[in-house]
Design a protein around this motif. Structure first.
Motif, PDB file in Angstrom:
ATOM      1  N   LEU A   1      30.687  43.432  48.195  1.00  0.00           N
ATOM      2  CA  LEU A   1      29.596  43.209  47.239  1.00  0.00           C
ATOM      3  C   LEU A   1      28.289  42.941  47.966  1.00  0.00           C
ATOM      4  O   LEU A   1      27.244  43.522  47.640  1.00  0.00           O
ATOM      5  CB  LEU A   1      29.947  42.043  46.309  1.00  0.00           C
ATOM      6  CG  LEU A   1      28.859  41.648  45.309  1.00  0.00           C
ATOM      7  CD1 LEU A   1      28.608  42.784  44.325  1.00  0.00           C
ATOM      8  CD2 LEU A   1      29.248  40.375  44.576  1.00  0.00           C
ATOM      9  N   PHE A   2      28.329  42.081  48.963  1.00  0.00           N
ATOM     10  CA  PHE A   2      27.131  41.748  49.736  1.00  0.00           C
ATOM     11  C   PHE A   2      26.558  42.995  50.411  1.00  0.00           C
ATOM     12  O   PHE A   2      25.348  43.238  50.372  1.00  0.00           O
ATOM     13  CB  PHE A   2      27.466  40.675  50.779  1.00  0.00           C
ATOM     14  CG  PHE A   2      26.304  40.295  51.640  1.00  0.00           C
ATOM     15  CD1 PHE A   2      25.320  39.444  51.175  1.00  0.00           C
ATOM     16  CD2 PHE A   2      26.196  40.789  52.929  1.00  0.00           C
ATOM     17  CE1 PHE A   2      24.239  39.093  51.971  1.00  0.00           C
ATOM     18  CE2 PHE A   2      25.120  40.451  53.739  1.00  0.00           C
ATOM     19  CZ  PHE A   2      24.140  39.594  53.256  1.00  0.00           C
TER      20      PHE A   2
ATOM     21  N   ALA B   1      39.719  37.916  49.312  1.00  0.00           N
ATOM     22  CA  ALA B   1      38.492  37.281  48.821  1.00  0.00           C
ATOM     23  C   ALA B   1      37.310  37.616  49.731  1.00  0.00           C
ATOM     24  O   ALA B   1      36.208  37.935  49.252  1.00  0.00           O
ATOM     25  CB  ALA B   1      38.682  35.768  48.721  1.00  0.00           C
ATOM     26  N   ASN B   2      37.526  37.561  51.039  1.00  0.00           N
ATOM     27  CA  ASN B   2      36.468  37.928  51.987  1.00  0.00           C
ATOM     28  C   ASN B   2      36.079  39.392  51.839  1.00  0.00           C
ATOM     29  O   ASN B   2      34.892  39.740  51.895  1.00  0.00           O
ATOM     30  CB  ASN B   2      36.907  37.659  53.428  1.00  0.00           C
ATOM     31  CG  ASN B   2      36.835  36.206  53.793  1.00  0.00           C
ATOM     32  OD1 ASN B   2      36.085  35.453  53.193  1.00  0.00           O
ATOM     33  ND2 ASN B   2      37.612  35.815  54.778  1.00  0.00           N
TER      34      ASN B   2
ATOM     35  N   ALA C   1      33.923  39.801  48.743  1.00  0.00           N
ATOM     36  CA  ALA C   1      32.584  39.222  48.922  1.00  0.00           C
ATOM     37  C   ALA C   1      31.737  40.064  49.867  1.00  0.00           C
ATOM     38  O   ALA C   1      30.554  40.331  49.589  1.00  0.00           O
ATOM     39  CB  ALA C   1      32.711  37.787  49.447  1.00  0.00           C
ATOM     40  N   ILE C   2      32.306  40.514  50.961  1.00  0.00           N
ATOM     41  CA  ILE C   2      31.541  41.301  51.935  1.00  0.00           C
ATOM     42  C   ILE C   2      31.216  42.685  51.387  1.00  0.00           C
ATOM     43  O   ILE C   2      30.118  43.212  51.619  1.00  0.00           O
ATOM     44  CB  ILE C   2      32.285  41.359  53.280  1.00  0.00           C
ATOM     45  CG1 ILE C   2      32.200  39.981  53.925  1.00  0.00           C
ATOM     46  CG2 ILE C   2      31.723  42.438  54.190  1.00  0.00           C
ATOM     47  CD1 ILE C   2      32.970  39.822  55.192  1.00  0.00           C
TER      48      ILE C   2
END
Length: 153
Positions: A131-132, A124-125, A128-129
């Motif tokens: 994409l960010f 999950a991290n 998210a990272i």
């Protein structure tokens, strides 16, 4: 000189002093200029001087008798290896695998350094990272780096 009571403060202060003096020395070679017409080395030079002064202050504070003695703990080599390995993989993968995959690998490999490693949370991290990073560095700032592997396009 007596041995420092705060080995942690002394070690960190020595590191800051060396990094500050080293960066100030390198920046001095770029040309400082004047405050009105700053050269390329002006800001890094004074930043290095400030870091060196902070380090000197920490070294001096380490000998204080008003604080309890504190020793350095041994290094955790395995987590350090995971984190440094993840950074190396990121540097190797970025040009060919793209930012999304390189960021995901960086997060997944460096997550192994934690004693509380969990695959679900790490995945999950990583998502998210990745994409960010893509949104900020490529879409937002327009940095010229590939998002995906070169064979995908």
């Amino acid at each position: 000189m007596n041995a420092p009571r705060q080995h942690v403060d002394f070690s960190v202060g020595l590191l800051y002093l060396l990094l500050g003096c080293g960066s100030a020395g390198v920046a001095y070679g770029y040309g400082l200029g004047t405050p009105a017409r700053m050269g390329a080395g002006f800001f890094p030079f004074w930043l290095g001087i400030g870091l060196g002064l902070l380090g000197l202050g920490a070294i001096l504070r380490a000998g204080s008798r008003q604080r309890p003695a504190q020793r350095l703990e041994p290094w955790a080599w395995k987590p350090l290896g995971w984190v440094l390995g993840a950074l190396g993989l990121f540097a190797l993968l970025l040009p060919t695998a793209g930012l999304v995959i390189a960021s995901a690998v960086l997060v997944l490999v460096s997550s192994r350094a934690s004693a509380q490693f969990n695959w679900a949370a790490s995945l999950a991290n990583a998502a998210a990272i990745s994409l960010f990073s893509a949104l900020v560095f490529v879409a937002g700032l327009g940095l010229p780096m590939p998002l995906w592997p070169t064979f995908i396009g």
